[in-house]
Design a protein around this motif. Structure first.
Motif, mmCIF file in Angstrom:
data_model
loop_
_atom_site.group_PDB
_atom_site.id
_atom_site.type_symbol
_atom_site.label_atom_id
_atom_site.label_comp_id
_atom_site.label_asym_id
_atom_site.label_seq_id
_atom_site.Cartn_x
_atom_site.Cartn_y
_atom_site.Cartn_z
ATOM 1 N N PHE A 157 0.746 -1.317 0.111
ATOM 2 C CA PHE A 157 -0.058 -0.092 -0.018
ATOM 3 C C PHE A 157 0.941 1.293 0.015
ATOM 4 O O PHE A 157 1.778 1.117 0.885
ATOM 5 C CB PHE A 157 -0.834 -0.132 1.159
ATOM 6 C CG PHE A 157 -1.851 -1.055 1.470
ATOM 7 C CD1 PHE A 157 -3.124 -0.846 0.955
ATOM 8 C CD2 PHE A 157 -1.355 -2.227 1.988
ATOM 9 C CE1 PHE A 157 -4.051 -1.990 1.108
ATOM 10 C CE2 PHE A 157 -2.030 -3.370 2.017
ATOM 11 C CZ PHE A 157 -3.614 -3.266 1.677
ATOM 12 N N VAL A 172 -2.322 0.051 -4.807
ATOM 13 C CA VAL A 172 -2.216 -1.179 -4.233
ATOM 14 C C VAL A 172 -1.959 -2.256 -5.079
ATOM 15 O O VAL A 172 -2.369 -2.420 -6.111
ATOM 16 C CB VAL A 172 -3.450 -1.556 -3.543
ATOM 17 C CG1 VAL A 172 -3.412 -2.733 -2.681
ATOM 18 C CG2 VAL A 172 -4.130 -0.435 -2.659
ATOM 19 N N ALA A 190 -10.670 -7.656 -3.678
ATOM 20 C CA ALA A 190 -9.371 -6.822 -3.651
ATOM 21 C C ALA A 190 -9.877 -5.450 -4.350
ATOM 22 O O ALA A 190 -9.764 -4.329 -3.387
ATOM 23 C CB ALA A 190 -8.208 -7.175 -4.090
ATOM 24 N N TRP A 194 -10.324 -2.287 -1.595
ATOM 25 C CA TRP A 194 -9.303 -1.169 -1.561
ATOM 26 C C TRP A 194 -10.090 0.222 -2.319
ATOM 27 O O TRP A 194 -9.624 1.276 -1.893
ATOM 28 C CB TRP A 194 -8.105 -1.508 -2.544
ATOM 29 C CG TRP A 194 -7.633 -2.711 -2.054
ATOM 30 C CD1 TRP A 194 -6.845 -3.649 -2.561
ATOM 31 C CD2 TRP A 194 -7.443 -3.235 -0.739
ATOM 32 N NE1 TRP A 194 -6.597 -4.853 -2.046
ATOM 33 C CE2 TRP A 194 -7.035 -4.354 -0.792
ATOM 34 C CE3 TRP A 194 -7.729 -2.748 0.555
ATOM 35 C CZ2 TRP A 194 -6.701 -5.361 0.456
ATOM 36 C CZ3 TRP A 194 -7.347 -3.460 1.760
ATOM 37 C CH2 TRP A 194 -6.773 -4.624 1.560
ATOM 38 N N PHE A 197 -11.339 1.521 0.812
ATOM 39 C CA PHE A 197 -10.448 2.101 1.849
ATOM 40 C C PHE A 197 -10.053 3.439 1.129
ATOM 41 O O PHE A 197 -10.188 4.545 2.003
ATOM 42 C CB PHE A 197 -9.259 1.268 1.680
ATOM 43 C CG PHE A 197 -7.962 1.777 2.448
ATOM 44 C CD1 PHE A 197 -8.252 2.328 3.629
ATOM 45 C CD2 PHE A 197 -6.672 1.418 2.024
ATOM 46 C CE1 PHE A 197 -7.167 2.610 4.415
ATOM 47 C CE2 PHE A 197 -5.799 1.450 2.919
ATOM 48 C CZ PHE A 197 -6.016 2.210 3.998
ATOM 49 N N SER A 198 -9.918 3.537 -0.277
ATOM 50 C CA SER A 198 -9.571 4.789 -0.631
ATOM 51 C C SER A 198 -10.726 5.836 -0.448
ATOM 52 O O SER A 198 -10.627 7.092 -0.031
ATOM 53 C CB SER A 198 -9.475 4.716 -2.292
ATOM 54 O OG SER A 198 -9.307 6.061 -2.670
#
Length: 213
Positions: A157, A172, A190, A194, A197-198
């Motif tokens: 990351f 990532v 994934a 992610w 997450f962003s």
């Protein structure tokens, strides 16, 4: 010109020419040796890099996301990458979206008993260890025994600024050793995780920067 000087000058010129003829091949040989040495060094460096990549396993994905609070209204925001790390150190699992993530930012080599959960497959054990690894504004996880990607798998990351716009980005990438999940499902989980997450980070930073919580 004095006739006595001409023979001396002629002899001197001949001597210089002889020296150049002698030194020329030596200089060429030295240049060739330096070139071969540089080639060997470059080849050795490439081999080391190749071996280092091989220890990470097979590359599964490589994703980049704009860190922004709303995909429809905001193209990107020029936040500094260090702000994202500061937010994670304030509260890691407030933005990191994987089950089992701790609230406190992980310490070097700390084990995290994560679980990957998605609607299209049951929760999978994903124990990892945290490593800083000299990554600027980032880190990587190494998979422990029992991880669905296989022990020794890695996920990297990193937050960075986009070159032209200076928008904050999340990069990532993952390498797997012995995945127990089909690549298509693995990459789908994934990407969704992610991206979340962003987005979570974008919401936090927007709130912190502009107070619009």
């Amino acid at each position: 010109m004095n006739t006595g000087i001409k023979p001396v000058l002629s002899a001197l010129a001949a001597g210089v020419a002889s020296m150049l003829l002698v030194l020329g091949p030596a200089a060429d040989a030295e240049a060739a040796a330096q070139s071969r040495s540089a080639t060997r060094t470059s080849t050795a460096a490439a081999q080391v890099q190749e071996k280092a990549s091989a220890t990470d396993g097979r590359k599964l994905y490589d994703y980049r996301f704009h860190v922004k609070p709303n995909n429809a209204r905001v193209v990107g925001v020029a936040w500094k990458p260090s702000l994202a790390i500061s937010e994670l150190k304030r509260c890691f699992n407030c933005t990191f979206p994987v089950k089992g993530a701790p609230k406190r930012y992980p310490a070097e080599n700390q084990r995290l008993d994560l679980k990957a959960c998605a609607s299209y497959f049951v929760c999978k054990n994903a124990p990892v260890r945290y490593h800083k690894g000299g990554i600027a504004n980032g880190w990587y996880f190494t998979a422990e025994q029992g991880h669905f990607d296989g022990k020794g798998s890695r996920v990297y990351f990193q937050y960075y600024s986009e070159k032209d716009t200076h928008y904050l980005m999340l990069h990532v990438r993952a390498y797997v050793t012995h995945p127990a999940v089909p690549d298509s499902l693995n990459k789908r989980f994934a990407y969704d995780a992610w991206q979340d997450f962003s987005h979570n980070m974008g919401v936090k930073l927007w709130c912190t920067s502009y107070g619009s919580c």
